[in-house]
Design an enzyme around this catalytic site. Structure first.
Site, PDB file in Angstrom:
ATOM      1  N   LYS A 138      12.347  25.501  14.804  1.00  0.00           N
ATOM      2  CA  LYS A 138      11.073  25.446  15.545  1.00  0.00           C
ATOM      3  C   LYS A 138       9.945  25.982  14.678  1.00  0.00           C
ATOM      4  CE  LYS A 138      12.937  25.344  20.166  1.00  0.00           C
ATOM      5  NZ  LYS A 138      13.144  25.977  21.454  1.00  0.00           N
ATOM      6  N   ASN A 139      10.240  26.168  13.396  1.00  0.00           N
ATOM      7  CA  ASN A 139       9.253  26.723  12.467  1.00  0.00           C
ATOM      8  C   ASN A 139       8.548  25.568  11.738  1.00  0.00           C
ATOM      9  OD1 ASN A 139       8.195  27.624   9.935  1.00  0.00           O
ATOM     10  ND2 ASN A 139       9.300  29.539  10.194  1.00  0.00           N
ATOM     11  N   LYS A 166       8.797  25.400   7.866  1.00  0.00           N
ATOM     12  CA  LYS A 166      10.083  24.884   7.367  1.00  0.00           C
ATOM     13  C   LYS A 166      10.159  23.377   7.557  1.00  0.00           C
ATOM     14  CE  LYS A 166      13.333  28.578   8.655  1.00  0.00           C
ATOM     15  NZ  LYS A 166      14.558  28.825   9.438  1.00  0.00           N
ATOM     16  N   ASP A 203      18.998  29.374   8.019  1.00  0.00           N
ATOM     17  CA  ASP A 203      18.538  30.703   8.378  1.00  0.00           C
ATOM     18  C   ASP A 203      18.141  31.335   7.058  1.00  0.00           C
ATOM     19  OD1 ASP A 203      18.150  32.444  10.704  1.00  0.00           O
ATOM     20  OD2 ASP A 203      19.333  33.846   9.519  1.00  0.00           O
ATOM     21  N   SER A 204      16.972  31.933   7.062  1.00  0.00           N
ATOM     22  CA  SER A 204      16.439  32.424   5.802  1.00  0.00           C
ATOM     23  C   SER A 204      15.696  33.718   6.036  1.00  0.00           C
ATOM     24  CB  SER A 204      15.501  31.375   5.204  1.00  0.00           C
ATOM     25  OG  SER A 204      14.628  30.872   6.199  1.00  0.00           O
ATOM     26  N   TYR A 226       5.986  34.956   4.793  1.00  0.00           N
ATOM     27  CA  TYR A 226       5.678  36.006   3.821  1.00  0.00           C
ATOM     28  C   TYR A 226       5.159  35.437   2.491  1.00  0.00           C
ATOM     29  CZ  TYR A 226       8.559  38.842   7.015  1.00  0.00           C
ATOM     30  OH  TYR A 226       9.075  39.486   8.114  1.00  0.00           O
ATOM     31  N   HIS A 268      14.024  29.346  -2.406  1.00  0.00           N
ATOM     32  CA  HIS A 268      15.385  29.537  -1.909  1.00  0.00           C
ATOM     33  C   HIS A 268      15.849  28.321  -1.107  1.00  0.00           C
ATOM     34  CE1 HIS A 268      12.218  30.738   0.711  1.00  0.00           C
ATOM     35  NE2 HIS A 268      13.000  30.927   1.761  1.00  0.00           N
ATOM     36  N   ARG A 269      14.950  27.818  -0.216  1.00  0.00           N
ATOM     37  CA  ARG A 269      15.317  26.681   0.644  1.00  0.00           C
ATOM     38  C   ARG A 269      15.547  25.431  -0.209  1.00  0.00           C
ATOM     39  NH1 ARG A 269      11.610  27.423   3.480  1.00  0.00           N
ATOM     40  NH2 ARG A 269      12.728  28.837   4.851  1.00  0.00           N
TER      41      ARG A 269
HETATM   42  P1  ITT Z   1      13.956  28.592  13.130  1.00  0.00           P
HETATM   43  O1  ITT Z   1      15.038  29.599  13.410  1.00  0.00           O
HETATM   44  O2  ITT Z   1      13.519  27.875  14.367  1.00  0.00           O
HETATM   45  O3  ITT Z   1      14.270  27.700  11.987  1.00  0.00           O
HETATM   46  P2  ITT Z   1      12.513  30.920  12.244  1.00  0.00           P
HETATM   47  O4  ITT Z   1      11.138  31.141  11.719  1.00  0.00           O
HETATM   48  O5  ITT Z   1      12.948  31.819  13.369  1.00  0.00           O
HETATM   49  O6  ITT Z   1      12.628  29.394  12.667  1.00  0.00           O
HETATM   50  P3  ITT Z   1      14.524  32.104  10.609  1.00  0.00           P
HETATM   51  O7  ITT Z   1      15.216  32.702  11.778  1.00  0.00           O
HETATM   52  O8  ITT Z   1      15.356  31.477   9.530  1.00  0.00           O
HETATM   53  O9  ITT Z   1      13.508  30.974  11.067  1.00  0.00           O
HETATM   54  O10 ITT Z   1      13.588  33.208  10.014  1.00  0.00           O
HETATM   55  C1  ITT Z   1      13.123  33.081   8.758  1.00  0.00           C
HETATM   56  C2  ITT Z   1      11.870  33.917   8.604  1.00  0.00           C
HETATM   57  O11 ITT Z   1      11.836  34.361   7.240  1.00  0.00           O
HETATM   58  C3  ITT Z   1      10.633  33.062   8.818  1.00  0.00           C
HETATM   59  O12 ITT Z   1      10.133  33.146  10.129  1.00  0.00           O
HETATM   60  C4  ITT Z   1       9.672  33.647   7.797  1.00  0.00           C
HETATM   61  O13 ITT Z   1       9.039  34.782   8.327  1.00  0.00           O
HETATM   62  C5  ITT Z   1      10.611  34.095   6.672  1.00  0.00           C
HETATM   63  N1  ITT Z   1      10.761  33.013   5.677  1.00  0.00           N
HETATM   64  C6  ITT Z   1      11.825  32.209   5.465  1.00  0.00           C
HETATM   65  N2  ITT Z   1      11.587  31.319   4.494  1.00  0.00           N
HETATM   66  C7  ITT Z   1      10.329  31.560   4.086  1.00  0.00           C
HETATM   67  C8  ITT Z   1       9.491  30.976   3.118  1.00  0.00           C
HETATM   68  O14 ITT Z   1       9.871  29.927   2.396  1.00  0.00           O
HETATM   69  N3  ITT Z   1       8.274  31.484   2.970  1.00  0.00           N
HETATM   70  C9  ITT Z   1       7.849  32.535   3.684  1.00  0.00           C
HETATM   71  N4  ITT Z   1       8.556  33.137   4.630  1.00  0.00           N
HETATM   72  C10 ITT Z   1       9.796  32.654   4.838  1.00  0.00           C
END
Ligand code: ITT
Length: 205
Positions: A23-24, A27, A81-82, A162, A188-189
């Site tokens: 839902k991001n 991403k 998950d990241s 971030y 990373h992704r």
């Molecule tokens: P979904 O679970 O719906 O995919 P989310 O934002 O909750 O969305 P995560 O649980 O994987 O996703 O949380 C990852 C968080 O880490 C994300 O909300 C960012 O704050 C940070 N993050 C991950 N990848 C990033 C990136 O490429 N650049 C900046 N921040 C990142």
């Protein structure tokens, strides 16, 4: 020349569906760009599906998201998950990156506050990605990592999360200063996704 019937033609252009279990929006944009050569129909995670991210690792949470979305939609689903892991904060915020504070601005502020006066700014982003089948079974998973440092002040306007405070180690650019093409090389992704693209091509192309 042999003509294709309407039915044959519609089969030829019919693409398999791939749900982006996220839902991001940040991403989702990255996925759509990086997977542009995969011949699928992207669908977004239905609003009605809420996944509880209560796993204890990036991998566990990624599996939960993709498994639930694939089972409920009976289609392929990809999830990651990241998060950002900061060495001098013992790896925090890590799997709690999205829950560290209410929104991106507050999350960034909290990191900078917690690192006030801290000399060691080493950090890394981690992503665990997985693809689940329409039957809700794991097909493939991978991990990617990107090393860098946390700045004292945000820099750059691109990206999400971030990005403005994370300076990638080799380019010395923050993710928010990178163009999409650059983030696609270093993030990373992107690193995790590259490992599973051949498998996606076999399924969808
Ligand atoms: P979904 O679970 O719906 O995919 P989310 O934002 O909750 O969305 P995560 O649980 O994987 O996703 O949380 C990852 C968080 O880490 C994300 O909300 C960012 O704050 C940070 N993050 C991950 N990848 C990033 C990136 O490429 N650049 C900046 N921040 C990142």
């Amino acid at each position: 020349m042999e003509q294709r019937s309407d039915k044959e033609y519609s089969w030829a252009i019919m693409k398999k569906i791939l749900y982006l279990a996220s839902k991001n929006n940040g991403k989702i944009l990255e996925y759509k760009k990086m997977l542009s050569n995969v011949n699928c129909q992207f669908r977004l995670q239905p609003k009605s599906i809420e996944v509880q991210e209560d796993g204890l690792s990036f991998q566990e949470n990624a599996f939960k998201k993709a498994r639930q979305v694939s089972k409920k939609t009976t289609n392929y689903a990809i999830a990651d998950d990241s998060g950002l892991c900061i060495n001098s904060l013992d790896g925090a915020p890590g799997i709690y990156s999205s829950r560290f504070a209410e929104n991106d601005q507050k999350r960034i502020k909290k990191v900078l506050n917690e690192l006030e006066g801290v000399h060691n700014r080493e950090a890394f982003f981690m992503a665990s990605i997985c693809l689940f089948s329409p039957k809700g079974e794991l097909i493939i998973s991978s991990e990617g990592r990107c090393d860098g440092n946390i700045l004292f002040q945000p820099r750059g306007n691109n990206g999400f999360g971030y990005d403005p405070i994370f300076e990638e180690k080799t380019t010395k650019l923050t993710f928010a200063e990178m163009t999409n093409d650059y983030k696609e090389i270093y993030s990373h992704r992107a690193r995790a996704l590259k490992k599973i693209i051949p498998c996606l091509m076999r399924i969808f192309n």
